[in-house]
Design a protein around this motif. Structure first.
Motif, PDB file in Angstrom:
ATOM      1  N   GLU A  20     -44.231  61.578 -40.695  1.00 54.67           N
ATOM      2  CA  GLU A  20     -42.961  61.284 -41.385  1.00 54.67           C
ATOM      3  C   GLU A  20     -41.989  62.450 -41.206  1.00 54.67           C
ATOM      4  N   LYS A  21     -42.523  63.652 -41.399  1.00 54.65           N
ATOM      5  CA  LYS A  21     -41.685  64.858 -41.256  1.00 54.65           C
ATOM      6  C   LYS A  21     -41.104  64.944 -39.842  1.00 54.65           C
ATOM      7  N   MET A  22     -41.912  64.508 -38.844  1.00 58.39           N
ATOM      8  CA  MET A  22     -41.456  64.589 -37.449  1.00 58.39           C
ATOM      9  C   MET A  22     -40.731  63.324 -37.016  1.00 58.39           C
ATOM     10  N   LYS A  23     -40.489  62.428 -37.995  1.00 60.92           N
ATOM     11  CA  LYS A  23     -39.742  61.173 -37.761  1.00 60.92           C
ATOM     12  C   LYS A  23     -40.413  60.281 -36.707  1.00 60.92           C
ATOM     13  N   ILE A  24     -41.738  60.216 -36.782  1.00 60.62           N
ATOM     14  CA  ILE A  24     -42.491  59.356 -35.858  1.00 60.62           C
ATOM     15  C   ILE A  24     -43.042  58.163 -36.660  1.00 60.62           C
ATOM     16  N   PRO A  25     -42.876  56.938 -36.160  1.00 59.94           N
ATOM     17  CA  PRO A  25     -43.455  55.781 -36.852  1.00 59.94           C
ATOM     18  C   PRO A  25     -44.960  55.957 -37.020  1.00 59.94           C
ATOM     19  N   ARG A  26     -45.540  55.318 -38.036  1.00 55.79           N
ATOM     20  CA  ARG A  26     -46.937  55.642 -38.363  1.00 55.79           C
ATOM     21  C   ARG A  26     -47.679  54.475 -38.993  1.00 55.79           C
ATOM     22  N   ALA A  27     -48.978  54.446 -38.741  1.00 55.98           N
ATOM     23  CA  ALA A  27     -49.840  53.411 -39.319  1.00 55.98           C
ATOM     24  C   ALA A  27     -51.112  54.070 -39.833  1.00 55.98           C
ATOM     25  N   ALA A  28     -51.644  53.513 -40.920  1.00 51.59           N
ATOM     26  CA  ALA A  28     -52.944  53.975 -41.422  1.00 51.59           C
ATOM     27  C   ALA A  28     -53.996  52.966 -40.984  1.00 51.59           C
ATOM     28  N   PHE A  29     -55.170  53.470 -40.652  1.00 48.75           N
ATOM     29  CA  PHE A  29     -56.276  52.628 -40.187  1.00 48.75           C
ATOM     30  C   PHE A  29     -57.428  52.802 -41.164  1.00 48.75           C
ATOM     31  N   TRP A  30     -57.923  51.682 -41.691  1.00 53.32           N
ATOM     32  CA  TRP A  30     -59.023  51.732 -42.662  1.00 53.32           C
ATOM     33  C   TRP A  30     -60.245  51.098 -41.996  1.00 53.32           C
ATOM     34  N   PRO A  31     -61.298  51.916 -41.723  1.00 54.51           N
ATOM     35  CA  PRO A  31     -62.421  51.390 -40.946  1.00 54.51           C
ATOM     36  C   PRO A  31     -63.531  50.790 -41.812  1.00 54.51           C
ATOM     37  N   ALA A  32     -63.242  50.498 -43.074  1.00 50.41           N
ATOM     38  CA  ALA A  32     -64.283  49.947 -43.953  1.00 50.41           C
ATOM     39  C   ALA A  32     -63.796  48.630 -44.549  1.00 50.41           C
ATOM     40  N   SER A  33     -64.468  48.173 -45.609  1.00 49.23           N
ATOM     41  CA  SER A  33     -64.105  46.854 -46.142  1.00 49.23           C
ATOM     42  C   SER A  33     -62.802  46.938 -46.925  1.00 49.23           C
ATOM     43  N   SER A  34     -62.132  45.796 -46.961  1.00 54.02           N
ATOM     44  CA  SER A  34     -60.930  45.692 -47.761  1.00 54.02           C
ATOM     45  C   SER A  34     -61.284  45.815 -49.248  1.00 54.02           C
ATOM     46  N   ALA A  35     -62.490  45.380 -49.620  1.00 51.57           N
ATOM     47  CA  ALA A  35     -62.924  45.472 -51.027  1.00 51.57           C
ATOM     48  C   ALA A  35     -62.963  46.929 -51.476  1.00 51.57           C
ATOM     49  N   THR A  36     -63.440  47.817 -50.609  1.00 53.37           N
ATOM     50  CA  THR A  36     -63.509  49.235 -50.984  1.00 53.37           C
ATOM     51  C   THR A  36     -62.106  49.808 -51.160  1.00 53.37           C
ATOM     52  N   LEU A  37     -61.191  49.398 -50.274  1.00 54.54           N
ATOM     53  CA  LEU A  37     -59.819  49.895 -50.400  1.00 54.54           C
ATOM     54  C   LEU A  37     -59.150  49.310 -51.658  1.00 54.54           C
ATOM     55  N   ALA A  38     -59.468  48.049 -51.950  1.00 55.73           N
ATOM     56  CA  ALA A  38     -58.917  47.444 -53.165  1.00 55.73           C
ATOM     57  C   ALA A  38     -59.411  48.219 -54.398  1.00 55.73           C
ATOM     58  N   LEU A  39     -60.647  48.667 -54.359  1.00 59.39           N
ATOM     59  CA  LEU A  39     -61.180  49.476 -55.462  1.00 59.39           C
ATOM     60  C   LEU A  39     -60.371  50.776 -55.594  1.00 59.39           C
ATOM     61  N   ILE A  40     -60.101  51.392 -54.459  1.00 58.77           N
ATOM     62  CA  ILE A  40     -59.340  52.650 -54.465  1.00 58.77           C
ATOM     63  C   ILE A  40     -57.934  52.410 -55.020  1.00 58.77           C
ATOM     64  N   PHE A  41     -57.318  51.288 -54.633  1.00 58.32           N
ATOM     65  CA  PHE A  41     -55.983  50.965 -55.159  1.00 58.32           C
ATOM     66  C   PHE A  41     -56.027  50.767 -56.674  1.00 58.32           C
ATOM     67  N   ASN A  42     -57.197  50.378 -57.180  1.00 59.66           N
ATOM     68  CA  ASN A  42     -57.324  50.098 -58.611  1.00 59.66           C
ATOM     69  C   ASN A  42     -57.690  51.321 -59.448  1.00 59.66           C
ATOM     70  N   ILE A  43     -57.738  52.496 -58.834  1.00 62.76           N
ATOM     71  CA  ILE A  43     -58.149  53.701 -59.586  1.00 62.76           C
ATOM     72  C   ILE A  43     -57.309  53.901 -60.864  1.00 62.76           C
ATOM     73  N   PRO A  44     -55.978  53.800 -60.785  1.00 63.81           N
ATOM     74  CA  PRO A  44     -55.215  54.008 -62.033  1.00 63.81           C
ATOM     75  C   PRO A  44     -55.654  53.044 -63.137  1.00 63.81           C
ATOM     76  N   LYS A  45     -55.920  51.786 -62.772  1.00 62.86           N
ATOM     77  CA  LYS A  45     -56.345  50.811 -63.790  1.00 62.86           C
ATOM     78  C   LYS A  45     -57.720  51.166 -64.341  1.00 62.86           C
ATOM     79  N   LEU A  46     -58.609  51.627 -63.457  1.00 65.00           N
ATOM     80  CA  LEU A  46     -59.963  52.000 -63.900  1.00 65.00           C
ATOM     81  C   LEU A  46     -59.882  53.155 -64.891  1.00 65.00           C
TER      82      LEU A  46
END
Ligand code: UDP
Length: 456
Positions: free
Chosen positions: A126-152
């Motif tokens: 972002e600082k170098m103004k280059i477009p960017r993507a994140a790659f998640w090599p595990a299950s979507s369920a695990t990432l959904a859990l991580i997104f839910n940390i504030p609620k937990l």
């Protein structure tokens, strides 16, 4: 402008390097992109040393490296310490690398694709103004859990440092894996200090994600409809496997022992138990020996991956006489060409630690599982396999000794292989996964959309 030039940066672990390398190869082979693939210096050496043919990746994938902040002899299995070192050193080194590449003759970096667990690279891009993507090599369920940390935290299920005082089972939504608060992805990694560091890193990575233009996940909507429904910002593009292209996977840390494929050729159809615990799992001597005896007792052909570093301590010892007794039907290898093994017609089932890559590889081969999870996301992947997809069985540990006994191993191998329903469901699941990645499938379309965005 020439073809897009991607800079891909995986988290420095085998289960992260392999899928991002597969993703890179897709972009190169199918779309003619250039990829600069950035390993840590430590892993770069391992990958290069393990490659049978040194240039088999071709000219369009350029393997480069930057330091991870630890000395060569330091322990990289201490994930808390490794994370701190990475944060300290790698962002600056990555920026310098990008500046060097952009100063040189070839095409400039047009997009940074970084593992979610290296979220700081999004900030660098972002600082170098280059477009960017994140790659998640595990299950979507695990990432959904991580997104839910504030609620937990709000609901008191975990404390603000990720720890929990009460063990309980949670379901984020119906048809999602059961997760135990004591087995959350951050709470079964190393000691308490490491767990707290990893939790902090995960929370930080969640924030870095705001800078990502895309969040790509190596899973498919049909495998995890509920999880993708909960978090529609996660874009499924998988399962991305070299075996789907009829090719070898690349980026291994150990040299693959391909001779085991010839051994498999000599075994009867659907007879072999394939046993592998990924790149990280270690056994204590007692459990290691009990597993050996369990395979012997099962009285079936088996192919067992015994990594050189699989037991705690420096060497592993098989039970007395074991190697002689199983010589006719057991094959031991240090590192297998796993995707090819799983696709071999002689494989009957996969005794697995349930790492996400192993999980989607087994699913994509239509093979039923025996689940032996250790840590991180493996318990929730086990729940997908056994509770949601119903293509495998769990092992129970002996209440007194805490180990999986040889009798339990034999019992579950027999139970799985004597019930044709497991295989039938595994074949249905295989078809579903294949439909997602074939031309016009949901994952294929998503990947093409990403490619079009890069070209625009
Ligand atoms: N693997 C392999 N040969 C082996 C054991 C594992 O090629 O003998 C590969 C496997 O195919 C998978 C990766 O190593 O792609 C392991 O990733 P996973 O997520 O299953 O487990 P981790 O190593 O991260 O615990």
């Amino acid at each position: 402008m020439g073809n897009p030039h991607i800079l891909a940066i995986p988290y420095p672990a085998q289960g992260h390097v392999l899928p991002l390398m597969e993703f890179s190869q897709r972009l190169v082979i199918k779309h003619g992109f250039m990829v600069t693939f950035v390993n840590t210096e430590y892993n770069h050496k391992r990958v290069v040393n393990a490659m049978a043919e040194k240039n088999h990746l071709g000219d369009q994938i350029h393997l480069v490296s930057i330091p991870d902040g630890l000395d060569p002899w330091e322990d990289r299995t201490d994930l808390g310490k490794l994370s701190e070192a990475i944060f300290r050193v790698m962002p600056r080194k990555l920026e310098e690398l990008i500046e060097d590449v952009n100063r040189s003759e070839g095409d400039h970096i047009t997009c940074v694709v970084t593992d979610f667990s290296m979220g700081w690279a999004l900030e660098v891009a972002e600082k170098m103004k280059i477009p960017r993507a994140a790659f998640w090599p595990a299950s979507s369920a695990t990432l959904a859990l991580i997104f839910n940390i504030p609620k937990l935290i709000d609901s008191g299920i975990i404390n603000s440092d990720g720890t929990t005082t009460k063990s309980q089972l949670i379901h984020l939504a119906p048809n999602m894996p059961t997760m135990s608060t004591t087995n959350f992805v951050w709470s079964c990694v190393g000691d308490l200090t490491s767990q707290k560091i990893i939790f902090e890193v995960i929370v930080k990575n969640n924030n870095y994600l705001k800078a990502a233009d895309w969040l790509l996940c190596n899973s498919s909507s049909d495998l995890e409809p509920a999880a993708f429904g909960m978090a529609p910002e996660i874009i499924p593009i998988g399962p991305l496997l070299a075996s789907n292209r009829g090719q070898n996977s690349a980026g291994h840390f150990w040299q693959e022992d391909t001779a085991c494929l010839e051994w498999l050729d000599q075994q009867p159809r659907r007879s072999v138990v394939y046993v592998a615990f990924g790149s990280f799992t270690v056994f204590d001597q007692t459990q290691f020996q009990e597993l050996a005896l369990g395979l012997e007792l099962s009285n079936r052909p088996f192919l067992w991956v015994v990594r050189p570093d699989i037991t705690q301590g420096t060497s592993y010892a098989y039970p007395a006489g074991f190697l002689e007794r199983v010589a006719g039907r057991g094959r031991l290898v240090g590192w297998a060409p796993q995707q090819k093994v799983l696709g071999h017609p002689s494989i009957a089932c996969f005794l697995s630690h349930c790492g996400w890559n192993s999980t989607i590889e087994g699913v994509s081969s239509g093979v039923p599982f025996l689940c032996w999870p250790y840590f991180a996301d493996q318990p929730s992947n086990e729940s997908y396999i056994c509770d949601v997809w119903k293509v495998g069985l769990k092992f129970n540990r002996d209440e007194r000794s805490g180990i999986v006994t040889q009798g339990e191993i034999k019992k579950k191998v027999d139970k799985l292989l004597c019930d044709e329903n497991f295989k039938a469901r595994a074949l249905d699941l295989q078809e579903m996964a294949a439909n997602n990645v074939k031309e016009g499938g949901c994952s294929d379309k998503n990947l093409n959309n990403f490619v079009e965005w890069l070209k625009a």
